[in-house]
Design an enzyme around this catalytic site. Structure first.
Site, PDB file in Angstrom:
ATOM      1  N   SER A   1      27.183  29.339  -2.645  1.00 48.59           N
ATOM      2  CA  SER A   1      27.238  30.080  -1.385  1.00 48.59           C
ATOM      3  C   SER A   1      27.957  31.400  -1.622  1.00 48.59           C
ATOM      4  CB  SER A   1      27.940  29.233  -0.311  1.00 48.59           C
ATOM      5  OG  SER A   1      27.813  29.824   0.967  1.00 48.59           O
ATOM      6  N   ASN A   2      28.467  31.999  -0.570  1.00 53.55           N
ATOM      7  CA  ASN A   2      29.206  33.252  -0.690  1.00 53.55           C
ATOM      8  C   ASN A   2      30.321  33.287   0.356  1.00 53.55           C
ATOM      9  OD1 ASN A   2      28.059  34.503   1.822  1.00 53.55           O
ATOM     10  ND2 ASN A   2      26.163  34.302   0.638  1.00 53.55           N
ATOM     11  N   ARG A   3      31.053  34.374   0.413  1.00 57.34           N
ATOM     12  CA  ARG A   3      32.263  34.446   1.240  1.00 57.34           C
ATOM     13  C   ARG A   3      32.014  34.914   2.672  1.00 57.34           C
ATOM     14  NH1 ARG A   3      36.531  37.997  -1.599  1.00 57.34           N
ATOM     15  NH2 ARG A   3      37.622  37.480   0.323  1.00 57.34           N
TER      16      ARG A   3
END
Length: 220
Positions: free
Chosen positions: A20-22
């Site tokens: 995923s990402n932030r």
């Protein structure tokens, strides 16, 4: 009628892990609230975020890039403005059916390119006024302009990310680009920033629709 995608996506590696990402979704949800306050009928397609739904906004929850792609195309037919504020995973692994065990010092994942939702919607004819977002760590205006042109967007909202910038923060600053101009918005609370973004989008949307109207020529 405004459709907004917000938040990250999660791409499974195996039944217990994902990539995923932030992205927190805060900017996309702030834009949804601002668009609603401006009088729009707003739908948000949200990745996995821990945010309440603004009162009056319709929400569709998804997890993967493929699910967000499918949900957006199901909603897009009657939309006037699409705002792609989600941080959709560019690549996804082919997930293992069982948990991957820690047996070697190095693990290599074979990644597949995710479908490009923003470009797909921008290519529709007729299609909505399409606004993209670009989060960059360097050469902000250059890379944002490249994305604007390559995906044939009507507008792009670009912001610098990194330490104390962009992701997970309650404040942000952005550069808005379109083919005929630009507007820089300094650091402020994300909701205040969202109101300014929505105002620019509304102005450019109105100008784009007015330019498509052929004047009626009266005899004499």
């Amino acid at each position: 009628r405004v459709l907004i995608t917000a938040g990250p996506t999660r791409e499974p590696i195996d039944p217990v892990r994902f990539i995923s990402n932030r992205s927190s979704g805060k900017m996309g949800f702030a834009v949804a609230s601002a668009a609603l306050a401006a009088g729009a009928d707003v739908t948000v397609i949200a990745g996995p975020v821990q945010l309440p739904t603004p009162a009056g906004v319709r929400r569709i929850d998804v997890e993967t890039a493929a699910e967000m792609f499918e949900a957006a195309l199901e909603q897009i037919a009657d939309v006037d403005i699409y705002i792609g504020a989600a941080a959709i995973s560019d690549y996804r692994p082919e997930p293992a059916s069982q948990k991957i065990k820690k047996r070697t010092d190095r693990l290599t994942l074979d990644m597949l390119k995710s479908p490009d939702l923003l470009a797909t919607i921008a290519a529709r004819s007729p299609g909505p006024f399409t606004v993209g977002f670009a989060a960059e760590t360097e050469r902000l205006e250059e890379y944002a302009h490249q994305k604007l042109e390559a995906k044939r967007l009507d507008m792009i909202v670009a912001n610098q990310v990194g330490a104390k910038l962009g992701f997970d923060e309650d404040e942000n600053s952005v550069l808005i680009l379109w083919r005929e101009g630009r507007e820089a918005l300094g650091r402020m609370a994300k909701y205040d920033l969202a109101r300014r973004i929505v105002a620019v989008v509304a102005s450019r949307f109105t100008a784009s629709r007015d330019s498509r109207v052929t004047p009626i020529r009266r005899p004499g």
